[in-house]
Design an enzyme around this catalytic site. Structure first.
Site, short mmCIF file in Angstrom:
data_model
loop_
_atom_site.label_atom_id
_atom_site.label_comp_id
_atom_site.label_asym_id
_atom_site.label_seq_id
_atom_site.Cartn_x
_atom_site.Cartn_y
_atom_site.Cartn_z
N LYS A 57 0.39 -1.07 0.40
CA LYS A 57 -0.06 -0.03 -0.44
C LYS A 57 0.79 1.32 -0.67
O LYS A 57 1.50 1.68 0.62
CB LYS A 57 -0.76 0.04 1.19
N GLU A 102 8.68 1.59 11.13
CA GLU A 102 9.92 3.07 10.54
C GLU A 102 9.52 4.77 10.39
O GLU A 102 8.80 4.51 9.65
CB GLU A 102 10.94 2.51 9.06
N CYS A 129 13.70 11.30 6.31
CA CYS A 129 13.41 10.37 7.80
C CYS A 129 15.09 11.15 8.55
O CYS A 129 14.72 11.37 9.94
CB CYS A 129 13.13 9.67 8.10
N GLU A 135 9.52 17.29 13.86
CA GLU A 135 9.86 16.72 12.95
C GLU A 135 9.15 18.07 11.39
O GLU A 135 8.22 18.42 11.54
CB GLU A 135 9.24 15.41 12.59
P1 NAD Z 1 1.94 8.85 6.96
O1 NAD Z 1 2.39 8.08 8.62
O2 NAD Z 1 1.27 10.13 6.67
O3 NAD Z 1 2.03 7.93 5.85
C1 NAD Z 1 2.29 7.13 5.70
C2 NAD Z 1 1.61 6.04 4.97
O4 NAD Z 1 1.12 5.14 5.77
C3 NAD Z 1 1.26 6.20 3.75
O5 NAD Z 1 1.27 5.24 2.87
C4 NAD Z 1 -0.77 6.31 4.18
O6 NAD Z 1 -1.04 6.31 3.13
C5 NAD Z 1 -0.78 5.52 5.21
N1 NAD Z 1 -1.41 6.25 6.13
C6 NAD Z 1 -2.06 6.56 6.93
N2 NAD Z 1 -3.19 6.69 7.75
C7 NAD Z 1 -2.94 5.24 8.49
C8 NAD Z 1 -3.54 4.11 9.26
N3 NAD Z 1 -4.23 4.41 10.19
N4 NAD Z 1 -3.29 2.90 8.96
C9 NAD Z 1 -2.89 2.57 7.96
N5 NAD Z 1 -1.63 3.18 7.29
C10 NAD Z 1 -2.34 4.42 7.35
O7 NAD Z 1 3.81 9.77 6.61
P2 NAD Z 1 3.89 10.78 5.35
O8 NAD Z 1 3.60 11.78 5.52
O9 NAD Z 1 3.57 9.91 3.65
O10 NAD Z 1 5.56 10.51 5.12
C11 NAD Z 1 6.19 11.16 6.29
C12 NAD Z 1 6.65 10.89 7.20
O11 NAD Z 1 7.57 9.21 6.88
C13 NAD Z 1 7.38 11.47 8.91
O12 NAD Z 1 7.05 11.65 9.83
C14 NAD Z 1 9.07 10.56 8.20
O13 NAD Z 1 10.05 10.95 9.24
C15 NAD Z 1 8.47 9.42 7.95
N6 NAD Z 1 9.76 8.09 7.35
C16 NAD Z 1 10.12 7.53 7.63
C17 NAD Z 1 11.26 6.42 6.79
C18 NAD Z 1 11.87 5.37 7.77
O14 NAD Z 1 12.76 4.49 7.64
N7 NAD Z 1 12.17 6.34 10.09
C19 NAD Z 1 11.74 6.43 6.23
C20 NAD Z 1 10.77 7.67 5.28
C21 NAD Z 1 9.87 8.91 5.53
#
Ligand code: NAD
Length: 481
Positions: free
Chosen positions: A177, A251, A285, A384
């Site tokens: 997803k 992550e 991230c 962040e």
């Molecule tokens: P997000 O948490 O909003 O979304 C991430 C994913 O989760 C998307 O596919 C989204 O559609 C899905 N999602 C959202 N709500 C959900 C729910 N209730 N249940 C299941 N899935 C759900 O994050 P974003 O804004 O897309 O990405 C940015 C974030 O990702 C930043 O905080 C960044 O630090 C983090 N990130 C972490 C790493 C790591 O390896 N630690 C790597 C890249 C990005």
């Protein structure tokens, strides 16, 4: 320009029409033009995809490990064969400068090949003599079953592949997803999966947003969730997985420090600071977005960093010279502008940038920004931002610098700058972070990547990343003969 209408999801080896009537418009962040209208899969799509994967779970688990690894190697080849197209898609849907996105396919392929190389040894059973009684025990590593892989938008290909490779090698069929903002690279990845020859149902894809992700997390037949994204969403997925007793890797976000020691080499800081702190227009991230410097060298380092950041080109991400592209979405642009405002309001001094980038009549561009005189309690030092905003904090004694570095809820990454690598390593030992760079910042598919504290649970990369998809079973045996 015509907008592609995409209404299908990839289930059981073919594209099948979704009945969902919800869509997300994928928008080019440079031009603000719509690129595609992509279906947001509903619970029925998720159910079909999970069932397709579950139907394959036993067959895929029984497929000999070398065969699984061979398919994963073929997938690496097929990704590389689509390198140019994938690069274009990533830059179109995400705004990542091509200087960065052009490496994504090769890096994804390298990661997959590494999984295929180390997989057989990780999966082998071992025999342990019993120190308490006669006989021995066969310790097996079995695939957990269907894995749900949920990813964010900032690295649309890589962040899927770092889950996909380990899951497939381990013997878990998957449902992917991807982020609603960036489904197109994920769709092209399915073409590569198809061409590589995976049995139908081993890899499935359902596009959509949070609701689609939630349906995947909650599905009865899912045995593992691997999520990359924000700490807020990760926490709620973790709670749900706790309730379901479903293994989960999270992550999550970061607010990582770059700790400059008093003997740091300015040339090294100048050469690395962009990569360390602002890669992918700060939407990384593990970006080290807090520069923690000795007050005795503060002026010198702030001037140096401002010069480097100011000289990095902001512009069209398709121009190979561009370092800073647009942010992924209007929402993300507004979030970053909001934090620039918060920083000023809190009393930090914007010594570079601090607002919208000028000279662009469209596109979600912001000015690369350096805030000086940031104190550890400010929101721009704690939260962040996920954009090209660097906060500079000063310290007098090294202990204070280390305390500032560790003084956020996060623990994803860190960098230490010192001319003396042993000294840098000794300071690194005191930092609460899962990944630490000494005078540089890199990543290594063979080494674990794991967030500490609010940056996550579990591991990606390395043999440990494959182990996340395995369940241990001990089979006790009587002495033979
Ligand atoms: P997000 O948490 O909003 O979304 C991430 C994913 O989760 C998307 O596919 C989204 O559609 C899905 N999602 C959202 N709500 C959900 C729910 N209730 N249940 C299941 N899935 C759900 O994050 P974003 O804004 O897309 O990405 C940015 C974030 O990702 C930043 O905080 C960044 O630090 C983090 N990130 C972490 C790493 C790591 O390896 N630690 C790597 C890249 C990005």
């Amino acid at each position: 320009m015509p907008v592609d209408q995409i209404g299908d999801v990839y289930v059981a080896g073919r594209w099948r029409t979704s009945r969902s009537n919800e869509h997300t418009v994928v928008t080019n962040p440079t031009t603000e033009e719509p690129v595609a209208r992509v279906v947001s899969g509903d619970a029925a799509d998720v159910d079909a995809a999970v069932r397709a994967a579950a139907d394959m779970a036993a067959t895929w688990a029984r497929t000999p490990v070398p065969e699984r690894c061979e398919l994963v190697r073929r997938l690496a080849d097929e990704i590389e064969a689509r390198s140019d197209a994938l690069t274009r898609i990533i830059t179109t849907e995400n705004g990542t400068p091509v200087a960065e996105s052009a490496h994504a396919p090769a890096q994804a392929a390298a990661h997959l090949r590494h999984c295929a190389e180390v997989g057989p040894a990780v999966l082998a059973a071992d025999i342990r003599p019993n120190p308490m009684a006669p006989g021995d025990t066969l310790v097996q590593r079995r695939p957990l079953g269907v894995a749900g892989l949920i990813t964010p938008w900032n690295y649309p290909l890589s962040l899927i592949v770092v889950k996909l490779g380990p899951a497939l090698v381990a013997g878990c069929p998957v449902v992917i997803k991807p982020a609603a903002e960036t489904p197109l690279a994920a769709r092209m990845l399915m073409d590569a999966v198809d061409a590589a020859g995976f049995p139908a149902g081993v890899v499935n894809l359902v596009t959509g947003g949070g609701r689609t992700g939630q349906a995947l997390v909650e599905h009865d037949l899912v045995r593992k969730i691997s999520f990359t994204g924000s700490t807020g969403v990760g926490r709620s997925i973790g709670e749900e997985c706790g309730r379901l007793l479903r293994p989960v890797v999270l992550e999550l976000g970061g607010k990582s420090p770059a700790l400059v020691l008093d003997d740091a080499d300015p040339a090294v800081i100048a050469a690395t600071i962009l990569k360390v702190s602002m890669r992918n227009t700060g939407q990384t991230c593990k970006a080290c977005t807090r520069l923690i410097v000795p007050n005795t060298r503060r002026r010198e380092i702030v001037d140096l960093v401002c010069d480097v950041v100011a000289s990095a080109p902001v512009g069209d991400p398709f121009d190979p010279a561009t370092f800073f592209g647009p942010l992924v979405s209007e929402r993300q642009r507004d979030r970053v502008l909001g934090y620039q405002e918060i920083g000023r309001h809190e009393g930090a001094k914007a010594v570079l940038g601090g607002g919208r980038a000028s000279g662009f009549d469209r596109g979600w561009f912001v000015e690369p920004t350096v805030f000086d005189e940031v104190t550890p309690d400010m929101r721009i030092a704690q939260e962040e931002i996920f954009g090209p905003v660097l906060s500079v904090l000063g310290y007098d004694e090294l202990d204070e610098g280390v305390a500032i570095a560790n003084g956020t809820p996060y623990g994803l990454a860190a960098t230490v700058f010192s001319r003396d690598e042993e000294r840098a390593a000794a300071v690194a030992d005191r930092l609460e972070a899962g990944t630490i760079g000494l005078n540089h910042y890199g990543s290594n598919a063979a080494a674990p990547f794991a967030g500490h504290k609010a940056s996550g649970l579990g591991v990606e990369f390395g043999v440990e990343g494959i182990e996340e998809y395995l369940a241990l079973t001990s089979v006790h045996r009587l002495p033979r003969g």
